[in-house]
Design a protein around this motif. Sequence first.
Motif, PDB file in Angstrom:
ATOM      1  N   ARG A 176       0.843  -1.207   0.000  1.00 48.50           N
ATOM      2  CA  ARG A 176       0.000   0.000   0.000  1.00 48.50           C
ATOM      3  C   ARG A 176       0.875   1.254   0.000  1.00 48.50           C
ATOM      4  O   ARG A 176       0.613   2.209  -0.740  1.00 48.50           O
ATOM      5  N   LEU A 177       1.912   1.249   0.808  1.00 46.51           N
ATOM      6  CA  LEU A 177       2.823   2.392   0.854  1.00 46.51           C
ATOM      7  C   LEU A 177       3.538   2.582  -0.473  1.00 46.51           C
ATOM      8  O   LEU A 177       3.647   3.709  -0.969  1.00 46.51           O
ATOM      9  N   ALA A 178       3.998   1.494  -1.061  1.00 49.94           N
ATOM     10  CA  ALA A 178       4.696   1.582  -2.347  1.00 49.94           C
ATOM     11  C   ALA A 178       3.779   2.160  -3.424  1.00 49.94           C
ATOM     12  O   ALA A 178       4.202   2.991  -4.242  1.00 49.94           O
ATOM     13  N   GLY A 179       2.519   1.740  -3.421  1.00 53.23           N
ATOM     14  CA  GLY A 179       1.573   2.284  -4.393  1.00 53.23           C
ATOM     15  C   GLY A 179       1.322   3.758  -4.186  1.00 53.23           C
ATOM     16  O   GLY A 179       1.247   4.532  -5.146  1.00 53.23           O
ATOM     17  N   HIS A 180       1.211   4.169  -2.930  1.00 54.17           N
ATOM     18  CA  HIS A 180       0.991   5.585  -2.624  1.00 54.17           C
ATOM     19  C   HIS A 180       2.177   6.434  -3.054  1.00 54.17           C
ATOM     20  O   HIS A 180       1.992   7.541  -3.590  1.00 54.17           O
ATOM     21  N   LEU A 181       3.387   5.938  -2.835  1.00 55.27           N
ATOM     22  CA  LEU A 181       4.590   6.701  -3.164  1.00 55.27           C
ATOM     23  C   LEU A 181       5.023   6.521  -4.611  1.00 55.27           C
ATOM     24  O   LEU A 181       5.926   7.218  -5.080  1.00 55.27           O
ATOM     25  N   ASP A 182       4.406   5.558  -5.312  1.00 54.31           N
ATOM     26  CA  ASP A 182       4.764   5.222  -6.694  1.00 54.31           C
ATOM     27  C   ASP A 182       6.236   4.801  -6.789  1.00 54.31           C
ATOM     28  O   ASP A 182       7.000   5.283  -7.621  1.00 54.31           O
ATOM     29  N   VAL A 183       6.607   3.891  -5.892  1.00 57.41           N
ATOM     30  CA  VAL A 183       7.953   3.321  -5.907  1.00 57.41           C
ATOM     31  C   VAL A 183       7.830   1.803  -5.856  1.00 57.41           C
ATOM     32  O   VAL A 183       6.759   1.257  -5.586  1.00 57.41           O
ATOM     33  N   ALA A 184       8.935   1.124  -6.106  1.00 60.54           N
ATOM     34  CA  ALA A 184       8.930  -0.329  -6.145  1.00 60.54           C
ATOM     35  C   ALA A 184       9.216  -0.912  -4.768  1.00 60.54           C
ATOM     36  O   ALA A 184       9.918  -0.313  -3.958  1.00 60.54           O
ATOM     37  N   VAL A 185       8.670  -2.087  -4.525  1.00 64.80           N
ATOM     38  CA  VAL A 185       9.067  -2.904  -3.372  1.00 64.80           C
ATOM     39  C   VAL A 185      10.264  -3.737  -3.806  1.00 64.80           C
ATOM     40  O   VAL A 185      10.240  -4.364  -4.862  1.00 64.80           O
ATOM     41  N   ALA A 186      11.327  -3.741  -3.012  1.00 66.38           N
ATOM     42  CA  ALA A 186      12.556  -4.445  -3.376  1.00 66.38           C
ATOM     43  C   ALA A 186      12.935  -5.439  -2.287  1.00 66.38           C
ATOM     44  O   ALA A 186      12.609  -5.239  -1.106  1.00 66.38           O
ATOM     45  N   PRO A 187      13.642  -6.506  -2.656  1.00 63.98           N
ATOM     46  CA  PRO A 187      14.130  -7.436  -1.634  1.00 63.98           C
ATOM     47  C   PRO A 187      15.338  -6.853  -0.911  1.00 63.98           C
ATOM     48  O   PRO A 187      16.151  -6.143  -1.504  1.00 63.98           O
ATOM     49  N   LEU A 188      15.438  -7.143   0.374  1.00 65.35           N
ATOM     50  CA  LEU A 188      16.623  -6.780   1.145  1.00 65.35           C
ATOM     51  C   LEU A 188      17.689  -7.858   0.967  1.00 65.35           C
ATOM     52  O   LEU A 188      17.387  -8.977   0.537  1.00 65.35           O
ATOM     53  N   PRO A 189      18.958  -7.563   1.287  1.00 60.72           N
ATOM     54  CA  PRO A 189      20.000  -8.586   1.189  1.00 60.72           C
ATOM     55  C   PRO A 189      19.669  -9.799   2.040  1.00 60.72           C
ATOM     56  O   PRO A 189      18.946  -9.716   3.033  1.00 60.72           O
ATOM     57  N   GLU A 190      20.233 -10.926   1.675  1.00 62.65           N
ATOM     58  CA  GLU A 190      19.934 -12.182   2.352  1.00 62.65           C
ATOM     59  C   GLU A 190      20.286 -12.138   3.836  1.00 62.65           C
ATOM     60  O   GLU A 190      19.626 -12.799   4.653  1.00 62.65           O
ATOM     61  N   ASN A 191      21.317 -11.363   4.220  1.00 64.25           N
ATOM     62  CA  ASN A 191      21.668 -11.320   5.637  1.00 64.25           C
ATOM     63  C   ASN A 191      20.620 -10.591   6.483  1.00 64.25           C
ATOM     64  O   ASN A 191      20.670 -10.635   7.710  1.00 64.25           O
ATOM     65  N   LEU A 192      19.674  -9.908   5.839  1.00 70.79           N
ATOM     66  CA  LEU A 192      18.560  -9.271   6.538  1.00 70.79           C
ATOM     67  C   LEU A 192      17.236  -9.966   6.254  1.00 70.79           C
ATOM     68  O   LEU A 192      16.403 -10.124   7.139  1.00 70.79           O
ATOM     69  N   GLY A 193      17.041 -10.370   4.989  1.00 71.23           N
ATOM     70  CA  GLY A 193      15.783 -10.962   4.582  1.00 71.23           C
ATOM     71  C   GLY A 193      14.675  -9.919   4.507  1.00 71.23           C
ATOM     72  O   GLY A 193      14.833  -8.791   4.974  1.00 71.23           O
ATOM     73  N   GLY A 194      13.555 -10.283   3.902  1.00 72.46           N
ATOM     74  CA  GLY A 194      12.407  -9.394   3.862  1.00 72.46           C
ATOM     75  C   GLY A 194      12.426  -8.434   2.692  1.00 72.46           C
ATOM     76  O   GLY A 194      13.212  -8.563   1.732  1.00 72.46           O
ATOM     77  N   LEU A 195      11.551  -7.456   2.765  1.00 70.51           N
ATOM     78  CA  LEU A 195      11.306  -6.508   1.687  1.00 70.51           C
ATOM     79  C   LEU A 195      11.446  -5.086   2.199  1.00 70.51           C
ATOM     80  O   LEU A 195      11.284  -4.815   3.394  1.00 70.51           O
TER      81      LEU A 195
END
Length: 377
Positions: free
Chosen positions: A104-123
């Motif tokens: 929802r936040l990404a859509g509002h800001l018109d930016v992409a959701v990206a993966p975090l590095p494996e040592n952190l995990g998540g988006l």
Amino acid sequence: MSTHHTHNDVHSEQGARAGEHPGRAKNPVIKVRDLAWLEFEKPDLDRAEVFARAFGFATSFKDRDELHLRGTFAGGPAVIVRRGARSRFTGPAFLAADDADLLRLAGHLDVAVAPLPENLGGLVVDTRDPSGARVRVVTGCHQLPALPGQTPLVHNVGAGVARANATQRPPREPAKVERLGHVVLQTTRYRQALDWYLETLGLIVSDFMYYEGQRSRGPTMSFIRCDRGSEPADHHTLAMTLGPRTRYVHSAYQVSDLDALAAGGEFLKDAGYQRSWGIGRHIQGSQIFDYWRDDDGFLVEHFTDGDMFDNTLEPGWAPMTASGLAQWGPPASADFMGIRPGRESLAEARSILCALRRSDNEFDLPRLRGLLKVANS
């Protein structure tokens, strides 16, 4: 949702007047749950780790280019330090409630959701606030298991005897950091940035502060918490103050109790580190505090026994004064106030001249006069 005013003897002497900032948005895009971590760059990760261990962090990850520091509570890292050409704060990361909120936040800001590095995990969603400061919002990161912590001491209080035939001998050792508590940021666009955090991330204000004689112009500092509904949250997760440049002010990390904080301070002093201000108890937030400088000049705080508010409390309002920063403790130091002669105070003085010459910020001559009154109060 019902709210109530409980400012007398709780967290401020007075509430809002008619027409003043409400301290929350009616329909925020999302409501973040907490600070996830803070990010810095430093040239020397080994030296950064030496101070971090003396301050009470544990290392959860380290390679040539990155250092992750954590507390004893389960969760993610509290601080991420990356190798960089110079020492600088690169921004906070906030924790979204779930993937749906991040989308929802990404859509509002018109930016992409990206993966975090494996040592952190998540988006992650990366954006910038109106000050130009980078802000990250994350979800789904790896959770680290809890580590052994420091058990608070058992106290004999009044006529109650909870400890008999036993002494108190808190060890002089690093105060184990339990978790990240808050970050304080200065901005030249305080009102714009404040509204952005309330409207975009769903944060709510616990306390406003204003320059004496300038309340009609609006607040110049706010202590801002997460809105978790009926679940209490830290009095402030983010604090923001108006100033002549956008910069990091300090960050704060919870420890178990006063003895851990005080003994940990003795350990830091013996190791040759500089206390900036403390020990004392704040008014806004009520934390017992102790402030220190790391090798790169960053201001960091040990705290314990902070206020926790649910979403029913409305903002308090109070004048900003140096003497009003603490209920007890030594006077606020020149170092803490940023007026100690040195590189940092010179940079602030230069930024004052630049800000007064520009019209694209909120720091003008009357605000400068108000700031100088604070420093001399």
